[in-house]
Design an enzyme around this catalytic site. Sequence first.
Site, PDB file in Angstrom:
ATOM      1  N   LYS A 178      10.743   3.258   3.296  1.00  0.00           N
ATOM      2  CA  LYS A 178      10.667   4.715   3.126  1.00  0.00           C
ATOM      3  C   LYS A 178      11.501   5.151   1.931  1.00  0.00           C
ATOM      4  CE  LYS A 178       9.850   6.838   7.233  1.00  0.00           C
ATOM      5  NZ  LYS A 178       9.308   8.063   7.580  1.00  0.00           N
ATOM      6  N   CYS A 219      12.717  44.389   9.169  1.00  0.00           N
ATOM      7  CA  CYS A 219      13.070  45.772   8.873  1.00  0.00           C
ATOM      8  C   CYS A 219      11.961  46.626   9.501  1.00  0.00           C
ATOM      9  CB  CYS A 219      13.123  46.011   7.370  1.00  0.00           C
ATOM     10  SG  CYS A 219      13.156  47.783   6.995  1.00  0.00           S
ATOM     11  N   CYS A 265      16.360  49.413   2.140  1.00  0.00           N
ATOM     12  CA  CYS A 265      16.305  50.802   2.605  1.00  0.00           C
ATOM     13  C   CYS A 265      17.428  51.142   3.584  1.00  0.00           C
ATOM     14  CB  CYS A 265      14.943  51.090   3.247  1.00  0.00           C
ATOM     15  SG  CYS A 265      14.720  50.251   4.807  1.00  0.00           S
ATOM     16  N   GLU A 275       0.847  -1.202   0.000  1.00  0.00           N
ATOM     17  CA  GLU A 275       0.000   0.000   0.000  1.00  0.00           C
ATOM     18  C   GLU A 275       0.875   1.242   0.000  1.00  0.00           C
ATOM     19  OE1 GLU A 275      -2.239  -0.276   3.599  1.00  0.00           O
ATOM     20  OE2 GLU A 275      -3.335  -2.056   2.942  1.00  0.00           O
ATOM     21  N   CYS A 297      18.722  46.539   6.298  1.00  0.00           N
ATOM     22  CA  CYS A 297      17.760  46.168   5.262  1.00  0.00           C
ATOM     23  C   CYS A 297      18.399  46.373   3.882  1.00  0.00           C
ATOM     24  CB  CYS A 297      16.500  47.025   5.398  1.00  0.00           C
ATOM     25  SG  CYS A 297      15.320  46.715   4.077  1.00  0.00           S
ATOM     26  N   LYS A 299       2.234   4.643   1.504  1.00  0.00           N
ATOM     27  CA  LYS A 299       2.349   5.171   2.858  1.00  0.00           C
ATOM     28  C   LYS A 299       2.036   6.663   2.789  1.00  0.00           C
ATOM     29  CE  LYS A 299       5.124   4.964   7.009  1.00  0.00           C
ATOM     30  NZ  LYS A 299       5.011   6.339   7.432  1.00  0.00           N
ATOM     31  N   ASP A 313       1.416  10.438   3.685  1.00  0.00           N
ATOM     32  CA  ASP A 313       2.177  11.291   4.593  1.00  0.00           C
ATOM     33  C   ASP A 313       1.251  12.320   5.231  1.00  0.00           C
ATOM     34  OD1 ASP A 313       4.304  12.231   5.936  1.00  0.00           O
ATOM     35  OD2 ASP A 313       5.288  13.184   4.227  1.00  0.00           O
ATOM     36  N   TYR A 332      -7.024   2.390   5.754  1.00  0.00           N
ATOM     37  CA  TYR A 332      -6.173   1.260   5.383  1.00  0.00           C
ATOM     38  C   TYR A 332      -6.172   0.108   6.381  1.00  0.00           C
ATOM     39  CZ  TYR A 332      -3.080   4.198   8.230  1.00  0.00           C
ATOM     40  OH  TYR A 332      -2.559   4.988   9.218  1.00  0.00           O
ATOM     41  N   CYS A 358      10.116  51.720   3.538  1.00  0.00           N
ATOM     42  CA  CYS A 358      10.916  50.664   2.901  1.00  0.00           C
ATOM     43  C   CYS A 358      10.147  50.188   1.645  1.00  0.00           C
ATOM     44  CB  CYS A 358      11.117  49.536   3.909  1.00  0.00           C
ATOM     45  SG  CYS A 358      11.994  48.128   3.238  1.00  0.00           S
TER      46      CYS A 358
HETATM   47  S1  IVH Z   1      -0.675   0.423   8.720  1.00  0.00           S
HETATM   48  C1  IVH Z   1       0.503  -1.324  13.092  1.00  0.00           C
HETATM   49  N1  IVH Z   1      -0.837   1.490   6.356  1.00  0.00           N
HETATM   50  O1  IVH Z   1       2.327   5.192   9.001  1.00  0.00           O
HETATM   51  C2  IVH Z   1       0.624  -0.138  12.202  1.00  0.00           C
HETATM   52  N2  IVH Z   1       0.028   2.852   8.101  1.00  0.00           N
HETATM   53  O2  IVH Z   1       4.471   4.173  11.215  1.00  0.00           O
HETATM   54  C3  IVH Z   1      -0.518  -0.051  11.250  1.00  0.00           C
HETATM   55  N3  IVH Z   1       0.569   5.145   7.408  1.00  0.00           N
HETATM   56  O3  IVH Z   1       0.867   5.624  12.155  1.00  0.00           O
HETATM   57  C4  IVH Z   1      -0.344   1.067  10.301  1.00  0.00           C
HETATM   58  N4  IVH Z   1      -0.032   4.934   5.294  1.00  0.00           N
HETATM   59  O4  IVH Z   1      -0.030   6.983  10.256  1.00  0.00           O
HETATM   60  C5  IVH Z   1      -0.471   1.701   7.630  1.00  0.00           C
HETATM   61  N5  IVH Z   1      -1.108   2.288   4.186  1.00  0.00           N
HETATM   62  C6  IVH Z   1      -0.742   2.496   5.455  1.00  0.00           C
HETATM   63  C7  IVH Z   1      -0.254   3.741   5.899  1.00  0.00           C
HETATM   64  C8  IVH Z   1       0.146   3.872   7.243  1.00  0.00           C
HETATM   65  C9  IVH Z   1       0.432   5.753   6.215  1.00  0.00           C
HETATM   66  C10 IVH Z   1       1.123   5.771   8.632  1.00  0.00           C
HETATM   67  C11 IVH Z   1       0.231   5.671   9.840  1.00  0.00           C
HETATM   68  C12 IVH Z   1       1.025   5.000  10.904  1.00  0.00           C
HETATM   69  C13 IVH Z   1       2.428   5.139  10.399  1.00  0.00           C
HETATM   70  C14 IVH Z   1       3.208   3.894  10.783  1.00  0.00           C
END
Ligand code: IVH
Length: 670
Positions: free
Chosen positions: A311, A423, A408, A113, A405, A115, A117, A224, A429
């Site tokens: 990551k 400033c 000015c 999946e 500045c 991740k 942000d 998720y 200015c």
């Molecule tokens: S599963 C047991 N799936 O990443 C942990 N987390 O460090 C279950 N996050 O706190 C999390 N996308 O905020 C999961 N597809 C995804 C995610 C996801 C973002 C974040 C989430 C979590 C952190 C894990």
Amino acid sequence: MEQEEVHQRIQQLRDELHHHNHQYYILNNPLISDFEFDRLMAELIGLEAAHPELNDPNSPSVRVGSDLSLEFKTVSHKYPMLSLGNTYSEGELRDFVNRVEKAVGHEVVFVCELKYDGTAISLTYEKGKLISAVTRGDGVSGDDVTANVKTIKSIPLQLQGNYPPSFEVRGEIFMPRQGFERLNASREEAGEAPFANPRNAAAGSLKLQNSSVVAKRPLECYLYQIMGAQLPSDSHFENLKFAATWGLRISPHSRLCTSFDEVIAFVQAWDSSRHTLPFDIDGIVIKTDSLQLRDELGFTAKTPRWAISYKFKAEAALTRLLSVDFQVGRTGAVTPVANLSPVQLAGTTVKRASLHNADIIKSLDLHLNDMVSVEKGGEIIPKITSVDLSQRMPDSEAVEFIANCPECGTALLRIEGEAAHYCPNSMSCPPQIKGRIEHFIGRKAMDIDGLGGETINLLYENGLVRNIADLYRLRPSQLSSLERLGDKSAANIVVGIEKSKEVPFARVLFALGIRFVGETVAKKLASALKSIDAIINASPDDLLAIDEIGEKIASSILDYFSKPENIQLIQQLRDFGLKFEEESSESSNLSQNLSGLSFVVSGVFSRSRDEIKALIEAHGGKNAGSISAKTSFVVAGDNMGPAKFEKAQKLGLKIISEDDLLTMIDKSGN
Ligand code: IVH
């Protein structure tokens, strides 16, 4: 300050704040105002941030920095919200897959999946209704932000289809990049600090006290993870598909993978195409699909053994620092900007990077002509993260923050505890003057057709404008004689300027460009105090009694109107016929039954908080943003913040329900 002095000051602030906390929370006997308390705390936080070596885990400031805020109810998670183990290496990802398969003794199906942000959220649905939304907090308990989350349109309040009677679903709340950029642009327009990245903007939005402001933030959510006793399948992937049929927003980007090669192909594909998504992701999450298998694998102390996050490396490039410019904004804040030898980074050519402030230049120990590493992480603007000292030229000069500045020549000021230099020559200015005029003519302010940044520059260079009132002194002949401006454009501008005299008071107030007075605050100010004279004469308490106005905004307003040149400017604009009074809305008043009374509305009600406030105003009452001794009534709904409740009780205020309010309106009316 010398190190020794800083140390002493920090210690003194910590002692004082501990003492005041005790007076306030334990002895019920505050010795100083909230304003004074916040000021001391801000000074402490500023000094601690600049001197991390003087860190103390028990400093009074740690209470301020926690994810758990006092204003929200803290609730325990039924299932702890753990985090994931991280890796940046494909080799470690292979080890993870091998480890899982070895532990269970056969090949395993994984789900990959995105991740997201943003900030994690846990939603509880009972009988198909969203009943609570809680942040991760410390993983064991989090903040109940249900009222705020209910404003996010992609989170259903009511499910459809064949959903289990009770379950929890977790996901990520995030802000797409475009919405984030728009939000930051409007914050900067209002003189407010922009958010550093979409993640901070999302997390910050969820912690706002006023859910009607949250409602305007462009937040979205992908879910998720489902947990509960009666889930339809043993497969995580299948359960999410079911959840989609109940109306929950599930990521369309997930994939079932049956080999490490498929996993790595997914990871690599997204590493190179993640910039095509309208939101930020910072990696890929790899989880086993079978829930039974998850139970077998279990957890280490902090993270599950059945999942890992890969990551992405922040994209970085090495390039040469050519020079540093210092830009002066409309509010006088001076921002250092690095000019770089152009380099390709995350799909774009980077030539400039923000250096933010003097502290950052110092901590990088930046020299001209250094080879620097530039990164584009979650932030939109690239930043310099390090210097390659091995390539430093022997006689290169250190980059020094300027003392005067660049526009000015005025000596710059640095307010203690703040990172930025200013400033102070706001009246003469040039970029500050031009910036204020550009703000004044902007679409959300006076919306003057035909005028833009370039024309303002032209008018300024030709000595025709020095302040916003000068716009109203412009004659068509002066405009058409300017290079690049024909008769027609000149006439357009004159008509636009004339038309701006009809702009309502709230927008005129916003157009003045008072620091921290954005569109919303200007509206609240105008509707509460009705005229510029009332605002000029308002006391700090009058201002603080207005919804959304806190100490920071109040002191900025007081500061603006304490300057004779601003009062004079307003007088000139008034003479030109601009609106400095709220149009009478007496006719829309339903009654004066609540006249003379001030209310603080807090919590969740059967109707929206805005509706309740509108009702109070329609019956002659006043809404205040925070509880003070002047509050007549606190209208309390469900989930009112415990701190507010405590404060109201401490001041002996009358706490009433929504029904009590309706009775008050009715009783005296009939
Ligand atoms: S599963 C047991 N799936 O990443 C942990 N987390 O460090 C279950 N996050 O706190 C999390 N996308 O905020 C999961 N597809 C995804 C995610 C996801 C973002 C974040 C989430 C979590 C952190 C894990």
